[in-house]
Design a protein around this motif. Structure first.
Motif, PDB file in Angstrom:
ATOM      1  N   TRP A   1       0.805  -1.219   0.000  1.00 33.63           N
ATOM      2  CA  TRP A   1       0.000   0.000   0.000  1.00 33.63           C
ATOM      3  C   TRP A   1       0.839   1.271   0.000  1.00 33.63           C
ATOM      4  O   TRP A   1       0.314   2.358  -0.258  1.00 33.63           O
ATOM      5  N   VAL A   2       2.132   1.195   0.248  1.00 37.78           N
ATOM      6  CA  VAL A   2       2.971   2.389   0.366  1.00 37.78           C
ATOM      7  C   VAL A   2       3.081   3.135  -0.966  1.00 37.78           C
ATOM      8  O   VAL A   2       2.977   4.360  -1.009  1.00 37.78           O
ATOM      9  N   GLY A   3       3.261   2.429  -2.067  1.00 40.80           N
ATOM     10  CA  GLY A   3       3.408   3.070  -3.369  1.00 40.80           C
ATOM     11  C   GLY A   3       2.212   3.912  -3.766  1.00 40.80           C
ATOM     12  O   GLY A   3       2.360   5.101  -4.090  1.00 40.80           O
ATOM     13  N   PRO A   4       0.986   3.349  -3.738  1.00 38.75           N
ATOM     14  CA  PRO A   4      -0.189   4.147  -4.094  1.00 38.75           C
ATOM     15  C   PRO A   4      -0.438   5.325  -3.145  1.00 38.75           C
ATOM     16  O   PRO A   4      -0.860   6.388  -3.574  1.00 38.75           O
ATOM     17  N   VAL A   5      -0.146   5.154  -1.875  1.00 38.90           N
ATOM     18  CA  VAL A   5      -0.350   6.251  -0.921  1.00 38.90           C
ATOM     19  C   VAL A   5       0.620   7.391  -1.215  1.00 38.90           C
ATOM     20  O   VAL A   5       0.240   8.567  -1.212  1.00 38.90           O
ATOM     21  N   LEU A   6       1.880   7.057  -1.491  1.00 34.58           N
ATOM     22  CA  LEU A   6       2.855   8.095  -1.825  1.00 34.58           C
ATOM     23  C   LEU A   6       2.492   8.795  -3.134  1.00 34.58           C
ATOM     24  O   LEU A   6       2.648  10.006  -3.258  1.00 34.58           O
ATOM     25  N   ALA A   7       1.995   8.049  -4.111  1.00 33.18           N
ATOM     26  CA  ALA A   7       1.586   8.649  -5.383  1.00 33.18           C
ATOM     27  C   ALA A   7       0.408   9.599  -5.177  1.00 33.18           C
ATOM     28  O   ALA A   7       0.372  10.694  -5.745  1.00 33.18           O
ATOM     29  N   ALA A   8      -0.548   9.200  -4.359  1.00 33.41           N
ATOM     30  CA  ALA A   8      -1.697  10.062  -4.087  1.00 33.41           C
ATOM     31  C   ALA A   8      -1.271  11.322  -3.334  1.00 33.41           C
ATOM     32  O   ALA A   8      -1.761  12.423  -3.607  1.00 33.41           O
ATOM     33  N   ALA A   9      -0.359  11.179  -2.403  1.00 37.13           N
ATOM     34  CA  ALA A   9       0.131  12.341  -1.653  1.00 37.13           C
ATOM     35  C   ALA A   9       0.878  13.301  -2.576  1.00 37.13           C
ATOM     36  O   ALA A   9       0.733  14.528  -2.462  1.00 37.13           O
ATOM     37  N   ALA A  10       1.662  12.775  -3.495  1.00 35.02           N
ATOM     38  CA  ALA A  10       2.381  13.630  -4.450  1.00 35.02           C
ATOM     39  C   ALA A  10       1.399  14.357  -5.365  1.00 35.02           C
ATOM     40  O   ALA A  10       1.578  15.544  -5.668  1.00 35.02           O
ATOM     41  N   ALA A  11       0.358  13.660  -5.818  1.00 34.79           N
ATOM     42  CA  ALA A  11      -0.644  14.290  -6.674  1.00 34.79           C
ATOM     43  C   ALA A  11      -1.392  15.387  -5.922  1.00 34.79           C
ATOM     44  O   ALA A  11      -1.654  16.467  -6.463  1.00 34.79           O
ATOM     45  N   ALA A  12      -1.713  15.134  -4.664  1.00 37.33           N
ATOM     46  CA  ALA A  12      -2.406  16.142  -3.862  1.00 37.33           C
ATOM     47  C   ALA A  12      -1.515  17.355  -3.630  1.00 37.33           C
ATOM     48  O   ALA A  12      -1.981  18.505  -3.685  1.00 37.33           O
ATOM     49  N   ALA A  13      -0.227  17.122  -3.387  1.00 36.91           N
ATOM     50  CA  ALA A  13       0.696  18.240  -3.184  1.00 36.91           C
ATOM     51  C   ALA A  13       0.849  19.050  -4.464  1.00 36.91           C
ATOM     52  O   ALA A  13       0.902  20.291  -4.429  1.00 36.91           O
ATOM     53  N   ALA A  14       0.895  18.381  -5.614  1.00 35.94           N
ATOM     54  CA  ALA A  14       1.008  19.098  -6.884  1.00 35.94           C
ATOM     55  C   ALA A  14      -0.250  19.918  -7.162  1.00 35.94           C
ATOM     56  O   ALA A  14      -0.166  21.060  -7.630  1.00 35.94           O
ATOM     57  N   ALA A  15      -1.407  19.349  -6.868  1.00 38.12           N
ATOM     58  CA  ALA A  15      -2.661  20.087  -7.065  1.00 38.12           C
ATOM     59  C   ALA A  15      -2.730  21.285  -6.138  1.00 38.12           C
ATOM     60  O   ALA A  15      -3.162  22.386  -6.554  1.00 38.12           O
ATOM     61  N   ALA A  16      -2.304  21.131  -4.907  1.00 34.24           N
ATOM     62  CA  ALA A  16      -2.337  22.250  -3.951  1.00 34.24           C
ATOM     63  C   ALA A  16      -1.350  23.335  -4.376  1.00 34.24           C
ATOM     64  O   ALA A  16      -1.663  24.532  -4.286  1.00 34.24           O
ATOM     65  N   ALA A  17      -0.195  22.943  -4.857  1.00 38.61           N
ATOM     66  CA  ALA A  17       0.793  23.937  -5.308  1.00 38.61           C
ATOM     67  C   ALA A  17       0.265  24.684  -6.524  1.00 38.61           C
ATOM     68  O   ALA A  17       0.449  25.903  -6.651  1.00 38.61           O
ATOM     69  N   THR A  18      -0.379  23.977  -7.440  1.00 37.69           N
ATOM     70  CA  THR A  18      -0.955  24.618  -8.632  1.00 37.69           C
ATOM     71  C   THR A  18      -2.032  25.609  -8.224  1.00 37.69           C
ATOM     72  O   THR A  18      -2.091  26.730  -8.725  1.00 37.69           O
ATOM     73  N   TRP A  19      -2.927  25.225  -7.322  1.00 45.34           N
ATOM     74  CA  TRP A  19      -3.993  26.102  -6.848  1.00 45.34           C
ATOM     75  C   TRP A  19      -3.416  27.311  -6.145  1.00 45.34           C
ATOM     76  O   TRP A  19      -3.868  28.434  -6.318  1.00 45.34           O
TER      77      TRP A  19
END
Length: 66
Positions: A45-63
């Motif tokens: 489960w570590v890989g998908p969780v890290l990928a989701a966290a990276a996507a959320a951080a990228a979306a927050a930075a873009t916003w």
């Protein structure tokens, strides 16, 4: 005492030979076993969780930067 590798005179309580680096005694503990389970495995489960966290951080930075 003499080193068993290079025959240099070393102290009786020496752990290694100061000239060649050879150990004067066998290890007191056994190394961990090698094989299939010798390395700690990362949970699946570590890989998908890290990928989701990276996507959320990228979306927050873009916003934030808009």
């Amino acid at each position: 005492m003499k080193c068993r590798s290079c025959s240099t005179d070393i102290a009786d309580n020496a752990l290694i030979c100061y000239r060649c680096g050879t150990a004067t005694a066998e290890p007191r503990i056994t190394p961990p076993p090698t094989g299939r389970y010798s390395r700690k495995q990362t949970p699946a489960w570590v890989g998908p969780v890290l990928a989701a966290a990276a996507a959320a951080a990228a979306a927050a930075a873009t916003w934030w930067l808009m």
